[in-house]
Design a protein around this motif. Structure first.
Motif, mmCIF file in Angstrom:
data_model
loop_
_atom_site.group_PDB
_atom_site.id
_atom_site.type_symbol
_atom_site.label_atom_id
_atom_site.label_comp_id
_atom_site.label_asym_id
_atom_site.label_seq_id
_atom_site.Cartn_x
_atom_site.Cartn_y
_atom_site.Cartn_z
ATOM 1 N N UNK A 80 4.850 -28.286 -12.917
ATOM 2 C CA UNK A 80 5.814 -28.198 -14.014
ATOM 3 C C UNK A 80 6.111 -26.740 -14.346
ATOM 4 N N UNK A 81 5.054 -25.944 -14.439
ATOM 5 C CA UNK A 81 5.173 -24.554 -14.860
ATOM 6 C C UNK A 81 6.007 -23.711 -13.890
ATOM 7 N N UNK A 82 5.784 -23.914 -12.580
ATOM 8 C CA UNK A 82 6.403 -23.024 -11.598
ATOM 9 C C UNK A 82 7.597 -23.627 -10.851
ATOM 10 N N UNK A 83 7.803 -24.939 -10.964
ATOM 11 C CA UNK A 83 8.921 -25.565 -10.250
ATOM 12 C C UNK A 83 9.871 -26.285 -11.195
ATOM 13 N N UNK A 84 9.357 -27.237 -11.951
ATOM 14 C CA UNK A 84 10.226 -28.099 -12.753
ATOM 15 C C UNK A 84 10.806 -27.388 -13.980
ATOM 16 N N UNK A 85 9.964 -26.704 -14.728
ATOM 17 C CA UNK A 85 10.447 -26.044 -15.946
ATOM 18 C C UNK A 85 11.521 -24.986 -15.658
ATOM 19 N N UNK A 86 11.321 -24.117 -14.668
ATOM 20 C CA UNK A 86 12.389 -23.136 -14.372
ATOM 21 C C UNK A 86 13.711 -23.783 -13.981
ATOM 22 N N UNK A 87 13.635 -24.963 -13.328
ATOM 23 C CA UNK A 87 14.866 -25.663 -12.908
ATOM 24 C C UNK A 87 15.377 -26.616 -13.975
ATOM 25 N N UNK A 88 14.633 -26.715 -15.087
ATOM 26 C CA UNK A 88 14.982 -27.612 -16.206
ATOM 27 C C UNK A 88 15.115 -29.056 -15.731
ATOM 28 N N UNK A 89 14.159 -29.463 -14.902
ATOM 29 C CA UNK A 89 14.122 -30.839 -14.396
ATOM 30 C C UNK A 89 12.925 -31.566 -15.003
ATOM 31 N N UNK A 90 13.165 -32.788 -15.473
ATOM 32 C CA UNK A 90 12.095 -33.612 -16.029
ATOM 33 C C UNK A 90 11.980 -34.900 -15.219
ATOM 34 N N UNK A 91 10.802 -35.231 -14.710
ATOM 35 C CA UNK A 91 10.632 -36.492 -13.968
ATOM 36 C C UNK A 91 10.983 -37.703 -14.826
ATOM 37 N N UNK A 92 11.331 -38.776 -14.179
ATOM 38 C CA UNK A 92 11.687 -40.011 -14.882
ATOM 39 C C UNK A 92 10.556 -40.462 -15.792
ATOM 40 N N UNK A 93 9.332 -40.300 -15.312
ATOM 41 C CA UNK A 93 8.157 -40.707 -16.087
ATOM 42 C C UNK A 93 7.004 -39.769 -15.752
ATOM 43 N N UNK A 94 6.213 -39.439 -16.775
ATOM 44 C CA UNK A 94 5.023 -38.598 -16.586
ATOM 45 C C UNK A 94 3.826 -39.300 -17.218
ATOM 46 N N UNK A 95 2.762 -39.466 -16.447
ATOM 47 C CA UNK A 95 1.571 -40.148 -16.953
ATOM 48 C C UNK A 95 0.333 -39.271 -16.766
ATOM 49 N N UNK A 96 -0.333 -38.924 -17.863
ATOM 50 C CA UNK A 96 -1.608 -38.195 -17.737
ATOM 51 C C UNK A 96 -2.710 -39.174 -17.297
ATOM 52 N N UNK A 97 -3.415 -38.833 -16.257
ATOM 53 C CA UNK A 97 -4.489 -39.685 -15.742
ATOM 54 C C UNK A 97 -5.638 -38.770 -15.306
ATOM 55 N N UNK A 98 -6.681 -38.647 -16.113
ATOM 56 C CA UNK A 98 -7.719 -37.645 -15.863
ATOM 57 C C UNK A 98 -8.617 -37.910 -14.662
ATOM 58 N N UNK A 99 -8.652 -39.136 -14.170
ATOM 59 C CA UNK A 99 -9.528 -39.460 -13.045
ATOM 60 C C UNK A 99 -8.760 -39.319 -11.730
ATOM 61 N N UNK A 100 -9.181 -38.382 -10.895
ATOM 62 C CA UNK A 100 -8.494 -38.132 -9.626
ATOM 63 C C UNK A 100 -8.466 -39.375 -8.755
ATOM 64 N N UNK A 101 -9.598 -40.074 -8.674
ATOM 65 C CA UNK A 101 -9.666 -41.267 -7.820
ATOM 66 C C UNK A 101 -8.676 -42.333 -8.268
ATOM 67 N N UNK A 102 -8.508 -42.487 -9.575
ATOM 68 C CA UNK A 102 -7.560 -43.478 -10.093
ATOM 69 C C UNK A 102 -6.125 -43.082 -9.742
ATOM 70 N N UNK A 103 -5.830 -41.794 -9.855
ATOM 71 C CA UNK A 103 -4.495 -41.304 -9.498
ATOM 72 C C UNK A 103 -4.215 -41.530 -8.014
#
Length: 299
Positions: A204-227
């Motif tokens: 987000x910091x280095x690609x999406x924010x500079x281009x002002x692009x927001x994904x359709x959906x964003x989900x925080x998921x702290x467990x790598x295996x679950x992701x």
């Protein structure tokens, strides 16, 4: 005059009463009184005067108290130096990193350092993970590992390593055959991130924010295996460091894609307080960390 007499005088002054000094020195009242009289006899003068049920130092007592502080401090320092000579350096290092996935490699490095310095207690402070630089400034940790340094004169940064971030998708995903993706490709995607705030997420910091692009959906998921399992099921996409994703690519159900034509690379730094004086083992740990990361991870 013996060391026990100096400890006695120091305890009485600093505890404020004979009763509290008794508890600190684990003496009976008669033993304490005997030692005090013994010290005064050797000096040939009184050390304390009683005024309104309080013990007040005499001029001789003040001089003796000053000497007691110097001698006992020197004795303590000498004992510590001797312990270091016999047992090696000892102390505590509190460390944290801004990314949970960094803990994939950190414990093994800490274990190897502990073999060399068994008396140095290495503590991973998990609660500082989201704000390591803030916790560093608050003296909650001693070392922060970060890929997002802030301009702050009080913090010193030492380069640790560089890695590349990749997008991870299922083999059935529309991106599976792409050589690289750009910011606009994310507009219709479900992006899985490890945690909020979004400003700390590298893609987000280095690609999406500079281009002002927001994904359709964003989900925080702290467990790598679950992701990873959600990505395998084609229920989302995620960004991971190239070295971190390698163990999950063995079953051929995932694909990795470069972020941007030239790739998205980031540098990781060791952050410490700039003007703080650290013990030798602390500097040895930083050198060890840099060396081990360089030797074991070609990132």
């Amino acid at each position: 005059m013996e060391i026990r007499h100096l400890k006695l005088i120091k305890a009485i002054v600093e505890e404020g009463s004979i009763t509290k000094a008794i508890d600190k020195l684990h003496l009976t009242q008669s033993a304490l009184s005997h030692q005090l009289k013994e010290a005064e006899y050797q000096l040939g003068t009184q050390i304390f005067l009683r005024q309104n049920k309080k013990l007040i130092l005499t001029k001789a007592g003040e001089k003796l108290y000053e000497t007691a502080n110097d001698v006992l401090a020197k004795l303590s320092s000498t004992q510590q130096e001797i312990k270091q000579m016999i047992l090696g350096e000892f102390g505590t290092i509190r460390i944290s990193t801004e990314c949970y996935s960094s803990y994939h490699w950190l414990p093994s490095v800490l274990k190897q350092f502990h073999l060399l310095y068994p008396n140095v207690d290495l503590q991973i402070i998990m609660e500082a993970t989201h704000y390591p630089l803030q916790k560093l400034q608050e003296n909650i940790i001693d070392i922060a590992i970060t890929s997002d340094p802030i301009q702050e004169d009080s913090i010193k940064y030492l380069e640790l390593f560089q890695d590349e971030m990749l997008m991870v998708v299922s083999t059935n995903h529309a991106w599976a055959n792409k050589k690289y993706v750009v910011a606009e490709d994310f507009a219709t995607e479900h992006l899985l991130i490890h945690s909020l705030p979004l400003e700390t997420v590298t893609v987000h910091q280095f690609l999406l924010a500079p281009a002002k692009v927001t994904p359709k959906k964003i989900t925080p998921l702290p467990l790598t295996e679950a992701s990873i399992e959600m990505v395998k099921a084609d229920m989302g996409i995620m960004a991971m460091a190239k070295w971190a994703i390698q163990p999950y690519l063995k079953d051929n159900s995932l694909k990795t894609i470069k972020i941007g034509k030239n790739g998205l690379k980031r540098k990781h730094f060791i952050a410490i307080m700039n003007n703080k004086i650290y013990p030798n083992y602390f500097n040895h740990f930083i050198e060890f960390l840099q060396t081990e990361i360089h030797q074991q991870w070609t990132i």
